[in-house]
Design a protein around this motif. Structure first.
Motif, short mmCIF file in Angstrom:
data_model
loop_
_atom_site.label_atom_id
_atom_site.label_comp_id
_atom_site.label_asym_id
_atom_site.label_seq_id
_atom_site.Cartn_x
_atom_site.Cartn_y
_atom_site.Cartn_z
N GLU A 153 28.76 55.37 43.26
CA GLU A 153 30.19 55.35 43.61
C GLU A 153 30.49 54.85 45.02
OE1 GLU A 153 32.53 55.41 41.52
OE2 GLU A 153 31.17 55.93 39.87
N ASP A 154 29.74 55.32 46.01
CA ASP A 154 30.07 54.88 47.38
C ASP A 154 29.84 53.38 47.55
OD1 ASP A 154 27.39 55.36 46.96
OD2 ASP A 154 26.99 55.83 49.09
N TYR A 155 28.79 52.89 46.92
CA TYR A 155 28.51 51.45 46.99
C TYR A 155 29.60 50.67 46.25
CZ TYR A 155 26.09 46.99 46.06
OH TYR A 155 25.76 45.68 45.95
N VAL A 156 30.03 51.20 45.09
CA VAL A 156 31.11 50.55 44.33
C VAL A 156 32.34 50.40 45.22
CG1 VAL A 156 32.72 50.83 42.39
CG2 VAL A 156 30.29 51.32 42.06
N GLN A 157 32.64 51.44 45.97
CA GLN A 157 33.80 51.38 46.86
C GLN A 157 33.66 50.26 47.89
OE1 GLN A 157 36.77 52.66 46.55
NE2 GLN A 157 35.84 53.43 44.65
N ARG A 158 32.48 50.12 48.45
CA ARG A 158 32.26 49.07 49.47
C ARG A 158 32.37 47.67 48.84
NH1 ARG A 158 28.18 52.77 51.00
NH2 ARG A 158 26.45 51.44 50.31
N VAL A 159 31.88 47.55 47.59
CA VAL A 159 31.96 46.25 46.89
C VAL A 159 33.44 45.92 46.62
CG1 VAL A 159 31.44 45.06 44.72
CG2 VAL A 159 29.64 46.33 45.90
N LYS A 160 34.18 46.94 46.15
CA LYS A 160 35.62 46.75 45.88
C LYS A 160 36.31 46.24 47.15
CE LYS A 160 39.63 49.84 45.23
NZ LYS A 160 40.56 49.17 44.32
N GLN A 161 35.96 46.90 48.25
CA GLN A 161 36.61 46.56 49.50
C GLN A 161 36.31 45.13 49.96
OE1 GLN A 161 35.81 49.35 52.64
NE2 GLN A 161 37.34 48.35 53.96
N VAL A 162 35.05 44.75 49.83
CA VAL A 162 34.68 43.41 50.30
C VAL A 162 35.34 42.34 49.42
CG1 VAL A 162 32.48 42.99 49.07
CG2 VAL A 162 32.78 42.14 51.40
N HIS A 163 35.50 42.62 48.12
CA HIS A 163 36.20 41.67 47.24
C HIS A 163 37.67 41.58 47.63
CE1 HIS A 163 33.48 40.72 43.66
NE2 HIS A 163 32.72 41.48 44.44
N GLU A 164 38.28 42.76 47.88
CA GLU A 164 39.73 42.79 48.08
C GLU A 164 40.13 42.32 49.47
OE1 GLU A 164 40.97 46.74 46.96
OE2 GLU A 164 41.27 46.09 44.88
N SER A 165 39.45 42.89 50.48
CA SER A 165 39.92 42.58 51.83
C SER A 165 38.82 42.16 52.78
CB SER A 165 40.66 43.81 52.39
OG SER A 165 39.79 44.92 52.29
N GLY A 166 37.62 42.01 52.28
CA GLY A 166 36.54 41.50 53.13
C GLY A 166 35.89 42.56 53.99
N GLY A 167 35.54 42.17 55.21
CA GLY A 167 34.75 43.03 56.09
C GLY A 167 33.48 42.27 56.42
N TYR A 168 32.69 42.79 57.32
CA TYR A 168 31.44 42.16 57.76
C TYR A 168 31.69 40.70 58.17
CZ TYR A 168 30.37 45.86 54.40
OH TYR A 168 30.38 47.01 53.69
#
Ligand code: PHE
Length: 488
Positions: free
Chosen positions: A281-296
């Protein structure tokens, strides 16, 4: 009978001069005599020398004239004393015979050919053609002008007659000794074994072909590729899950959910179970975020990422799904560099043709370490492909959602005399690696290719369906040699 005749004759005579005459005198088929001579010669009972004779044989047309008479004579005989109207004569003998016969009869000056009527010019004719044909049939020699004429009329054709002249050989005996191949219980009991003569061993005879199992060419090439990876220090990844979630196959690889490869035209989705229920779940959240709004350092794709899309089960479309799982596992532990490979099956919903199947095999390699660059990728690719026998490589910029930069790999094929595409490669994007939790300075270089392509080239197979699938050519599996990579 033929064998007795030959061996018996040679007992009192030096030579059989001509197997043809010999056969004729004894009314034995020449073929039979020839077979016996060959066999006796094999065991060196006799020495035999070839004789060849050119002879003439009747064609089908020649045969009919030998029976019924030549057309010109048939025509002559069909003409009554007082002559006959042309059309009536034609009807009487038939149009085709009429045509041939008229030409010959005119040459012979036998007939008066009026416009309307045909009558005899001479009282009597001899059928020379028929006589000649009968002579030829009996094997008599006739003059060369006659031969030429008959040949021109396609009534005879040449034929080479083959026979032998035969003399005693080093093992000659008036009767063939029976050699035995097996020693039996009866031989012992009767005491016969003391007198028996045994057949010699033939040490140069070929053995029976062994009917064991046969490795499929794909398996042979796969095991060689495995060897190449192992020699280069790579570890094999577990590829035992054909069914994968969209998450690991696409989302974890920063492949946006609207990407055309996700379309059911390209991907086989599962009906049951249609979705997965275990994802970290925590990794899924980070993947969702990078798809939606990026990061890194990325802006992302700016769209609404849907969990339902990621949950959908599918047949994995590439082995990079396996790589994404492995890298995620790696990221959970304190970092250590790794070299991984896999060779296994993938599935794509494609129209099947000579070069495409809906299921095929991918070879995938990746190196994960701190500070890797594109030069490292190019270096590893040169090393890997030269071990497969491909030394001339060219790279072309390409696009994959999960690699940047990406390169298609081309190799110069000496046989085809052109550059052929042999694989795809790139450096995994930070948008893929960072959400997994890999350290920022860790890069992953990776490449992939199909197993079928090099196998088809190595084995000279031009239709992929002969290699794999329900139409596979079993003969090919049994006969094919081991093809060694690196040797063209
Ligand atoms: N997954 C890619 C394919 O299916 C191959 C590839 C692997 C590309 C790794 C880049 C890096 O074609």
């Amino acid at each position: 009978m033929a064998e007795e005749a030959i061996l018996g004759y040679l007992e009192h005579n030096d030579e059989i001069k001509d197997s043809g005459e010999f056969a004729e005198e004894r009314e034995i088929e020449h073929n039979e005599i020839v077979n016996v001579i060959k066999s006796l010669h094999g065991f060196r009972y006799v020495d035999a020398e070839d004789i060849k004779r050119e002879s003439w044989v009747l064609t089908d047309e020649g045969k009919t004239y030998a029976e019924a008479g030549s057309p010109e004579v048939q025509l002559f005989l069909a003409i009554p004393e007082e002559g006959i109207p042309k059309d009536e004569l034609q009807k009487k003998v038939g149009p085709s015979l009429f045509k041939i016969a008229c030409a010959q009869a005119a040459k012979n000056k036998w007939l008066d050919m009026g416009k309307q009527r045909i009558s005899r010019k001479v009282q009597h004719v001899d059928d020379k053609v028929k006589d000649l044909l009968l002579q030829i049939r009996q094997g008599q020699v006739i003059g060369s002008d006659d031969i030429k004429a008959l040949k021109a009329r396609k009534l005879i054709v040449p034929q080479t007659w083959k026979g032998y002249s035969v003399k005693k050989g080093p093992n000659y005996a008036p009767k063939r000794k029976q050699v035995v191949t097996d020693l039996t219980r009866d031989n012992f009991q009767s005491g016969e074994w003391k007198e028996l003569e045994f057949k010699e061993y033939n040490y140069s005879a070929k053995g029976q072909p062994l009917e064991g199992g046969h490795l499929h060419p794909l398996l042979k090439v796969r095991s060689q590729l495995k060897q190449i990876f192992l020699c280069m220090g790579f570890e094999e990844m577990p590829t035992n899950n054909f069914v994968e979630s969209s998450f690991w196959n696409f989302d974890a690889l920063f492949q946006p959910q609207q990407h055309p490869a996700r379309d059911s035209h390209d991907t086989f989705f599962l009906e049951t179970p249609s979705t997965t229920n275990i994802l970290p779940e925590d990794y899924v959240q980070r993947v969702k975020q990078v798809h939606e709004s990026g990061g890194y350092g990325s802006r992302g794709y700016a769209y609404d990422w849907k969990r339902e899309e990621a949950n959908k089960n599918l047949l994995r479309t590439h082995t990079t799904a396996v790589s994404s799982r492995m890298l995620y596992q790696l990221a959970k532990k304190p970092f250590s560099p790794k070299k991984y490979f896999s060779i296994d099956r993938v599935f794509r919903n494609e129209a099947v043709d000579r070069t495409h199947l809906a299921e095929f095999h991918q070879i995938e390699g990746l190196v994960c370490d701190r500070g890797l660059t594109l030069c490292d990728l190019i270096g590893v690719l040169h090393d890997f492909f030269s071990r497969m026998g491909m030394t001339k490589l060219k790279f072309k910029p390409a696009y994959n959602p999960y690699t940047e930069p990406s390169m298609e790999i081309f190799s110069y094929h000496e046989g085809f005399k052109k550059w052929v595409e042999v694989g795809n490669s790139g450096m995994f994007r930070p948008e893929m690696l960072q959400p997994m939790g890999l350290p920022e300075d860790v890069q992953v270089i990776a490449w992939g290719l199909s197993l079928e392509r090099p196998t088809m080239i190595l084995y000279g197979i031009d239709n992929i369906r002969d290699l794999f699938g329900h139409k596979v050519d079993l003969g090919l599996m049994k006969k094919n040699p081991i093809c060694r990579l690196g040797i063209e």
